[in-house]
Design a protein around this motif. Sequence first.
Motif, PDB file in Angstrom:
ATOM      1  N   SER A  66       0.855  -1.189   0.000  1.00 38.99           N
ATOM      2  CA  SER A  66       0.000   0.000   0.000  1.00 38.99           C
ATOM      3  C   SER A  66       0.883   1.229   0.000  1.00 38.99           C
ATOM      4  N   ALA A  67       0.404   2.265  -0.646  1.00 41.59           N
ATOM      5  CA  ALA A  67       1.165   3.514  -0.666  1.00 41.59           C
ATOM      6  C   ALA A  67       0.191   4.687  -0.636  1.00 41.59           C
ATOM      7  N   ILE A  68       0.706   5.790  -0.114  1.00 44.21           N
ATOM      8  CA  ILE A  68      -0.008   7.067  -0.138  1.00 44.21           C
ATOM      9  C   ILE A  68       0.728   7.940  -1.151  1.00 44.21           C
ATOM     10  N   ILE A  88      -8.032   4.578 -12.804  1.00 42.61           N
ATOM     11  CA  ILE A  88      -6.867   3.799 -12.362  1.00 42.61           C
ATOM     12  C   ILE A  88      -7.324   2.832 -11.275  1.00 42.61           C
ATOM     13  N   LYS A  89      -7.378   1.540 -11.610  1.00 41.97           N
ATOM     14  CA  LYS A  89      -7.996   0.554 -10.719  1.00 41.97           C
ATOM     15  C   LYS A  89      -7.242   0.351  -9.417  1.00 41.97           C
ATOM     16  N   GLU A  90      -5.981   0.688  -9.362  1.00 41.03           N
ATOM     17  CA  GLU A  90      -5.201   0.524  -8.136  1.00 41.03           C
ATOM     18  C   GLU A  90      -5.521   1.581  -7.080  1.00 41.03           C
ATOM     19  N   VAL A  91      -6.167   2.649  -7.487  1.00 40.83           N
ATOM     20  CA  VAL A  91      -6.504   3.740  -6.559  1.00 40.83           C
ATOM     21  C   VAL A  91      -7.711   3.317  -5.729  1.00 40.83           C
ATOM     22  N   ARG A 106      -4.704   6.777  -2.008  1.00 41.52           N
ATOM     23  CA  ARG A 106      -4.227   5.539  -1.390  1.00 41.52           C
ATOM     24  C   ARG A 106      -4.349   4.472  -2.457  1.00 41.52           C
ATOM     25  N   VAL A 107      -3.237   3.794  -2.710  1.00 39.59           N
ATOM     26  CA  VAL A 107      -3.214   2.778  -3.759  1.00 39.59           C
ATOM     27  C   VAL A 107      -2.798   1.428  -3.175  1.00 39.59           C
ATOM     28  N   ALA A 108      -3.224   0.362  -3.848  1.00 37.45           N
ATOM     29  CA  ALA A 108      -2.816  -0.998  -3.503  1.00 37.45           C
ATOM     30  C   ALA A 108      -2.167  -1.593  -4.742  1.00 37.45           C
ATOM     31  N   VAL A 109      -0.945  -2.099  -4.570  1.00 36.39           N
ATOM     32  CA  VAL A 109      -0.179  -2.633  -5.694  1.00 36.39           C
ATOM     33  C   VAL A 109       0.509  -3.944  -5.299  1.00 36.39           C
ATOM     34  N   ARG A 110       1.005  -4.672  -6.317  1.00 39.32           N
ATOM     35  CA  ARG A 110       1.691  -5.950  -6.070  1.00 39.32           C
ATOM     36  C   ARG A 110       3.072  -5.760  -5.465  1.00 39.32           C
ATOM     37  N   ASP A 111       3.827  -4.803  -6.044  1.00 36.73           N
ATOM     38  CA  ASP A 111       5.229  -4.636  -5.669  1.00 36.73           C
ATOM     39  C   ASP A 111       5.706  -3.259  -6.131  1.00 36.73           C
ATOM     40  N   SER A 131       4.647   7.757  -0.261  1.00 33.94           N
ATOM     41  CA  SER A 131       5.066   7.121   0.986  1.00 33.94           C
ATOM     42  C   SER A 131       4.514   5.699   1.000  1.00 33.94           C
ATOM     43  N   LEU A 132       5.362   4.734   1.342  1.00 31.38           N
ATOM     44  CA  LEU A 132       4.900   3.361   1.494  1.00 31.38           C
ATOM     45  C   LEU A 132       4.246   3.202   2.855  1.00 31.38           C
ATOM     46  N   VAL A 133       3.166   2.460   2.905  1.00 33.36           N
ATOM     47  CA  VAL A 133       2.484   2.193   4.165  1.00 33.36           C
ATOM     48  C   VAL A 133       3.166   0.991   4.810  1.00 33.36           C
ATOM     49  N   LEU A 134       3.739   1.189   5.992  1.00 31.43           N
ATOM     50  CA  LEU A 134       4.401   0.098   6.713  1.00 31.43           C
ATOM     51  C   LEU A 134       3.412  -0.673   7.577  1.00 31.43           C
ATOM     52  N   ALA A 135       2.495   0.035   8.211  1.00 37.40           N
ATOM     53  CA  ALA A 135       1.478  -0.589   9.054  1.00 37.40           C
ATOM     54  C   ALA A 135       0.295   0.365   9.140  1.00 37.40           C
TER      55      ALA A 135
END
Length: 161
Positions: A66-68, A88-91, A106-111, A131-135
């Motif tokens: 996940s990333a912001i 954009i389907k990842e959004v 906020r997006v969700a991606v594989r890698d 920014s990558l979401v760590l938790a």
Amino acid sequence: MELDLIDRKILTLLQEDARTSYAELGRKVGLSTPSTIERVRRLEDAGVITGYKAHIDPAALGLTMSAIIRVTIAGERLVRFAQQVQKIKEVMECHRVTGGESFILRVAVRDTQHLEQVIDSLVPYVATTTSLVLASPVKWRPLTVLPERAVAVPRRKPTPR
């Protein structure tokens, strides 16, 4: 329309589990099933309840990162960006905000490669900061709908069913 204590209890229960049957909901708030159905429909018609959704773990679909993404853009591009980002389907979320940025996504991606592709699809329009979401200590929580006093809900036109 004013929300009374029963309306607020119904809203709280539906946020916790939208699949709760009308009969169970009625038992929990002290109403008959038909009265509960009428209350829920009234809340839907007033626009208080805007929909029902399943919360899905993106990782279960292979989207383990996940990333912001903060987006800065100006002028006539604002409207075009708002239209483009919907495609954009990842959004998962996109918010127009105040401050230094114009939008926060906020997006969700594989890698990281997948993230790079998503960012690149935005770049022709904007400047981005990612920014990558760590938790996520709070992924989602129900709105608090039990204020101490009654809440007036503005009327809106009923939506066709």
